[in-house]
Write an enzyme that holds these catalytic residues in place. Structure first.
Site, PDB file in Angstrom:
ATOM      1  N   ARG A   7      -8.034  -0.950   8.526  1.00  0.00           N
ATOM      2  CA  ARG A   7      -9.128  -0.095   8.062  1.00  0.00           C
ATOM      3  C   ARG A   7      -9.511   0.929   9.125  1.00  0.00           C
ATOM      4  O   ARG A   7     -10.681   1.087   9.480  1.00  0.00           O
ATOM      5  CB  ARG A   7     -10.332  -0.944   7.672  1.00  0.00           C
ATOM      6  CG  ARG A   7     -11.223  -0.212   6.661  1.00  0.00           C
ATOM      7  CD  ARG A   7     -12.209  -1.105   5.981  1.00  0.00           C
ATOM      8  NE  ARG A   7     -12.912  -0.311   4.980  1.00  0.00           N
ATOM      9  CZ  ARG A   7     -13.590  -0.821   3.970  1.00  0.00           C
ATOM     10  NH1 ARG A   7     -13.659  -2.112   3.805  1.00  0.00           N
ATOM     11  NH2 ARG A   7     -14.206  -0.047   3.111  1.00  0.00           N
ATOM     12  N   CYS A   8      -8.510   1.623   9.613  1.00  0.00           N
ATOM     13  CA  CYS A   8      -8.717   2.546  10.726  1.00  0.00           C
ATOM     14  C   CYS A   8      -7.492   3.421  10.805  1.00  0.00           C
ATOM     15  O   CYS A   8      -6.384   2.964  10.584  1.00  0.00           O
ATOM     16  CB  CYS A   8      -8.911   1.717  11.980  1.00  0.00           C
ATOM     17  SG  CYS A   8      -8.137   2.276  13.475  1.00  0.00           S
TER      18      CYS A   8
ATOM     19  N   GLU B  74     -12.958   4.202   6.211  1.00  0.00           N
ATOM     20  CA  GLU B  74     -12.723   3.503   7.466  1.00  0.00           C
ATOM     21  C   GLU B  74     -13.795   3.783   8.509  1.00  0.00           C
ATOM     22  O   GLU B  74     -13.890   3.064   9.501  1.00  0.00           O
ATOM     23  CB  GLU B  74     -11.343   3.875   7.995  1.00  0.00           C
ATOM     24  CG  GLU B  74     -10.273   3.497   6.976  1.00  0.00           C
ATOM     25  CD  GLU B  74      -8.874   3.908   7.359  1.00  0.00           C
ATOM     26  OE1 GLU B  74      -7.946   3.221   6.963  1.00  0.00           O
ATOM     27  OE2 GLU B  74      -8.711   4.928   8.046  1.00  0.00           O
TER      28      GLU B  74
ATOM     29  N   GLN C 153       0.823  -1.209   0.000  1.00  0.00           N
ATOM     30  CA  GLN C 153       0.000   0.000   0.000  1.00  0.00           C
ATOM     31  C   GLN C 153       0.858   1.260   0.000  1.00  0.00           C
ATOM     32  O   GLN C 153       0.327   2.361  -0.138  1.00  0.00           O
ATOM     33  CB  GLN C 153      -0.906   0.017   1.243  1.00  0.00           C
ATOM     34  CG  GLN C 153      -1.843  -1.170   1.331  1.00  0.00           C
ATOM     35  CD  GLN C 153      -2.626  -1.239   2.625  1.00  0.00           C
ATOM     36  OE1 GLN C 153      -2.780  -2.298   3.184  1.00  0.00           O
ATOM     37  NE2 GLN C 153      -3.145  -0.109   3.105  1.00  0.00           N
TER      38      GLN C 153
END
Lengths: 788, 163
Positions: free
Chosen positions: A372-373, A742, A223
């Protein structure tokens, strides 16, 4: 509501245009890391530890090397010759690439087999004979600091026990005093379980070193390819891999969710193997390797929330124990060991707060990825949202009403939070009202009262969260010193079509569409005429990558500003073409025209052509612009989620009847994509709330390391999600946008947990840690009944 | 390792090869035939990313030996668009935003082809159960369900028109 400035054909902001990247995926032509096949490519398989904590007595390679096709078995001793057996983590800790003497968690890398074929590599791995002397593992983080606990990291100079660091924010004394003086104080120890991102594509790498050019080409499930290249250069520079010789290509990524930010030992071993052998080496994790060798969450939070007797919140205190496994490899900004956990004061206005955290080593896998945060926001939101519900229950007030009475007011933005953030914008009241209207809150309250009268268990749970995303301003945010800006580079070709490149990397978020829409909005060039390119460090501008909902807040902003630079240049060209002065030129999407004479105009395409063919004397030719965006603040997306559940008392089965999510992420680029992101995040929210959690036994064995027992929700467990939005633009972002993807992962778990606890409340059950499974509910019901 | 000669039809083309007895069908398709649209997300038949059609039925190819497919008629994601025209499910996944990262998509579509063949007009619940052997980590399934619904409606219309 947001009003579109462009036509659907141009496809600027606010249009739900279909995704440009879909076709290749729908035809089986996506190019993921495991799809890369290079001439002469070798395959790597890793031998892993069966023990959580053991001395390695010996590694016998002989039988493996005797297998036809096995070329090498690489051990820690081999890497130690090049000083590559350890690597630094982002938070100044150290992690083994391959061990020389001790393994620290089950499934840790022990050695790696390189072979001509995937199957032969597996044969080789099975033939390696490793002798271990198992030791007593530390599994429970609360016992890691016991006096008789073994010192897990004697390799670290000055390390006397298993404590890693202490962190705190806020005013301890004032918060303690406010809590001591309060009418009502509710307390709870809340655990957020160790979970895994479990992207459907696991992690992997194809490393290809060319001894003649000395270039290292790396296809990587990453990523953040640029940052990883820099880290590799820092780690392996001493053996000759300097940054200009390393090219990382992050091809299509099959889901990232934070799990593809770190540098995993397997990557480094494969890269080292290719460097030493001079041939391409592929390593692709299998599913169990993936699930067992990383994690997110794992915070044990002791919370105290103080209020007046009628429910005005006065103070919040949270003391956390963080289980980091054997090394702190959290993927956080360097100055933020606990990420953005200090957002834990939530969406409410009060004066006193204090948060502290102690991190410890255990014999578990390292990780601490921001799943995802935006770096520990999920933990923070769960803490405050559970506690607010607990307070409401304690004083007998409707949890929605309690929230309305404590919300930060619309007119109070920018709002300085007690733990130091400056919230940019929001209208929490409107957002919760919308969620209540959409679900029919009042009707459900009535229904619940009726059902309770019949002895049935029905619950309504609310979560009104505030996130903090888009890291971040350079004064505070960096990774190993590299500031967390991001970048966009636009080239408009003579024919008016464009190519734009970014420092971020999509993993399914739809950047090829949404970035093109931003440029369509700013330049009036149809989004279909704009190609988006990311993930290749040789061609894309430097950026820190895609995670923590930062693509739109940083690279999206960079795109807007780079486009505006082009527009400024275009204005000069238009003035030249229209033979007027620059001051007489005005812009509306897609064209320049003469003030007061709109029939005299030049399109952006005319201007682009002229930038190469007929530019004013003295002007630099071409039509290109680049911007590196350093955000002035973070963005603060927020939302109101409401969940309705029924629980079957006889079995503990939980049925999610409805779930409404209203999100406010500021101005929206593509409503279809935003809604899709919300859906996906909600399913990743119900996952830890009801199903997922990595379970260890007392010896440190992972008991659910496959997808047969680690319960990723299917379409059956996932409810039909109902979504909506309010729009409070970010005042500091050039497009008024915030991050979004998120929010649902952050907001859904407490909404679901609150609903289930609300259902069980009449039985006297006041808290359950997630995942709240039927057996946990059933056990709690039996205990509650025995007490009654 | 014993070698076996196998012959099968893949996407309408006959393929003959000598393979190891242990070679999994998913690897045969991906590595030997270089068709990488069929993905691997696990090795326990849990995720469904490797789903293909064998003699018209959806099968998870990560736990299926190549030798067992001798004589079979196989369809993969690469073989469902006819002369450049998308299959109704491919079209529907695009229209309904039924994919994000695309990794589960081929398996999800191959499974849905079989589902709609055996149940051309499924309810939402039947769709959810019908695709419950295929994991998606991105979409939350809402839009996958909608995609299957759209395709079902379009395929019914096509069928009606052809009668």
């Amino acid at each position: 509501m947001f009003k579109c400035k462009t036509s659907p054909e141009v496809g600027g902001m606010g249009h739900s245009v279909k995704r440009k990247e879909d076709a290749r995926f729908l035809h089986g032509k996506g190019k993921y890391t495991d799809d890369v096949k290079l001439p002469g490519m070798l395959h790597m398989v890793i031998v892993r530890s069966p023990y959580a904590y053991a001395k390695i007595l010996s590694i016998n390679k002989e039988k493996a090397l005797a297998i036809d096709g096995v070329l090498a078995v690489i051990t820690g001793e081999d890497l130690a010759q090049y000083n590559l057996h350890w690597m630094p983590t982002l938070l100044s800790d150290s992690q083994m690439v391959l061990p020389t003497d001790t393994v620290m968690h089950q499934s840790q890398e022990v050695c790696a087999v390189i072979a001509t074929d995937r199957y032969i590599a597996v044969d080789g791995a099975e033939a390696v004979d490793v002798q271990y002397e198992p030791m007593k593992a530390i599994v429970n983080p609360f016992k890691a600091l016991d006096e008789d606990a073994p010192l897990l990291r004697p390799d670290k100079e000055g390390q006397k026990d298993n404590h890693i660091y202490h962190w705190e924010r806020g005013e301890r004394e004032k918060t303690d005093a406010a809590i001591a003086a309060a009418d009502v104080v509710v307390k709870e120890r809340i655990h957020l379980p160790r979970i895994h991102v479990a992207s459907i594509e696991t992690c992997g790498v194809v490393a290809s070193y060319d001894k003649d050019t000395e270039k290292m080409l790396i296809y990587l499930t990453s990523q953040a390819p640029h940052a990883i290249r820099t880290i590799l250069a820092l780690v392996a520079g001493h053996v000759g891999l300097s940054e200009e010789k390393i090219r990382i290509i992050a091809p299509d990524i099959g889901g990232g969710f934070g799990g593809k930010v770190p540098v995993y030992p397997g990557y480094v071993i494969a890269i080292a193997a290719s460097f030493l052998i001079g041939k391409p080496v592929k390593w692709i994790e299998d599913r169990s390797e993936n699930l067992v060798n990383g994690f997110a969450r794992d915070y044990h939070m002791d919370c105290e929330l103080a209020a007046t007797k009628d429910g005005k919140i006065q103070a919040f205190k949270v003391s956390t124990l963080a289980d980091h496994g054997y090394t702190d490899s959290s993927a956080n900004p360097s100055k933020y060991p606990t990420g953005m956990f200090s957002i834990c004061t939530g969406s409410y206005d009060y004066e006193h707060a204090f948060a502290e955290l102690d991190a410890v080593y255990t014999n578990k896998a390292p990780g601490g990825v921001a799943y995802r945060c935006s770096f520990r926001v999920t933990e923070a939101v769960h803490a405050i949202e559970r506690m607010v519900d607990k307070l409401a229950a304690e004083i007998g007030k409707d949890p929605a009403q309690l929230r309305f009475e404590n919300f930060i007011k619309k007119e109070d933005f920018p709002y300085a939070s007690p733990l130091g953030w400056s919230y940019d914008s929001g209208d929490y009241k409107q957002t919760l009202e919308k969620a209540m209207d959409m679900i029919g809150y009042a009707d459900y309250k009535k229904e619940q009262a009726e059902k309770r009268a019949q002895g049935k268990l029905m619950g309504i749970g609310i979560c009104t969260f505030t996130e903090v995303v888009g890291a971040g301003p350079s004064k505070d945010f960096d990774i190993l010193g590299i500031k967390m800006f991001d970048s966009a580079e636009i080239r408009v070709h003579p024919t008016g079509k464009a190519l734009a490149r970014f420092g971020t990397k999509s993993q399914g978020q739809g950047h090829e569409t949404t970035y093109a829409q931003i440029l369509a909005e700013e330049l009036g060039i149809p989004y279909t005429d704009i190609e988006i390119d990311e993930g290749d460090t040789d061609t894309a501008p430097y950026g820190l990558g895609t995670y923590a909902s930062r693509s739109t807040p940083t690279a999206g902003a960079a795109a807007a500003i780079a486009a505006r630079k082009l527009r400024d240049k275009g204005k000069k060209i238009a003035a030249h073409l229209l033979e007027v002065s620059e001051e007489d030129i005005e812009w509306e999407v897609g064209k320049y025209f003469v003030k007061g004479a709109p029939e005299k105009s030049k399109t952006i395409q005319d201007v682009a052509f002229a930038a190469y063919t007929n530019f004013p004397e003295g002007m630099e030719p071409g039509f290109e612009a680049t911007h590196y965006y350093d955000p002035p603040n973070l963005t603060f997306p927020n939302g109101a989620y409401i969940c309705v559940v029924e629980v079957e008392e006889e079995t503990g089965a939980i049925d999610v009847k409805r779930f409404v999510a209203i999100d406010d992420c500021g101005n929206i680029i593509n409503p279809m994509i935003v809604e899709g992101q919300i859906h996906g995040g909600l399913t990743q929210g119900i996952a830890p709330a009801m199903y997922e959690g990595i379970v260890y036994d007392d010896e440190g064995n992972v008991l659910n390391g496959t997808l047969m027992d680690y319960l990723v929700p299917t379409a059956v467990e996932s409810p039909h999600w109902e979504t909506g939005h309010t729009i409070t633009p970010s005042p500091h972002h050039p497009l008024g946008a915030k991050g979004v993807a998120e929010s649902p992962t952050v907001g859904a778990p407490p909404a679901i947990a609150n609903a289930i606890i609300d259902a069980l409340y009449p039985l006297g059950i006041k808290h359950l840690d997630i995942p709240i499974t039927p057996d946990k509910v059933w056990d709690a019901i039996q205990v509650a009944k025995a007490k009654a | 390792m014993a070698k076996h000669k196998v012959t099968m039809t893949i996407n309408g083309k006959s393929v003959t090869a000598e393979v190891d007895s242990r070679l999994l069908l998913v690897h045969f398709i991906r590595e030997n035939l270089d068709m990488t649209g069929t993905h691997i997300g696990c090795d326990t038949s849990s995720c469904g990313a490797c789903t293909i059609l064998i003699d018209g039925k959806s099968v998870k190819s990560c736990t299926y030996l190549t030798v067992r497919a001798d004589g079979a008629d196989i369809t993969t994601i690469e073989g469902i668009a006819v002369e450049g025209t998308n299959h109704p499910l491919q079209k529907a996944f695009h229209d309904q935003h039924g994919l994000h990262c695309g990794f589960c998509t081929p398996g999800m579509i191959m499974r849905s082809i079989d589902l709609l063949k055996t149940n051309p007009n499924p309810t939402e619940k039947e769709i959810r159960w019908g695709i419950s052997g295929n994991l998606c980590r991105c979409t939350g399934y809402n839009n996958i369900v909608k995609s299957v619904q759209q395709a079902a409606a379009e395929m019914a219309k096509e069928k009606e028109a052809s009668v």
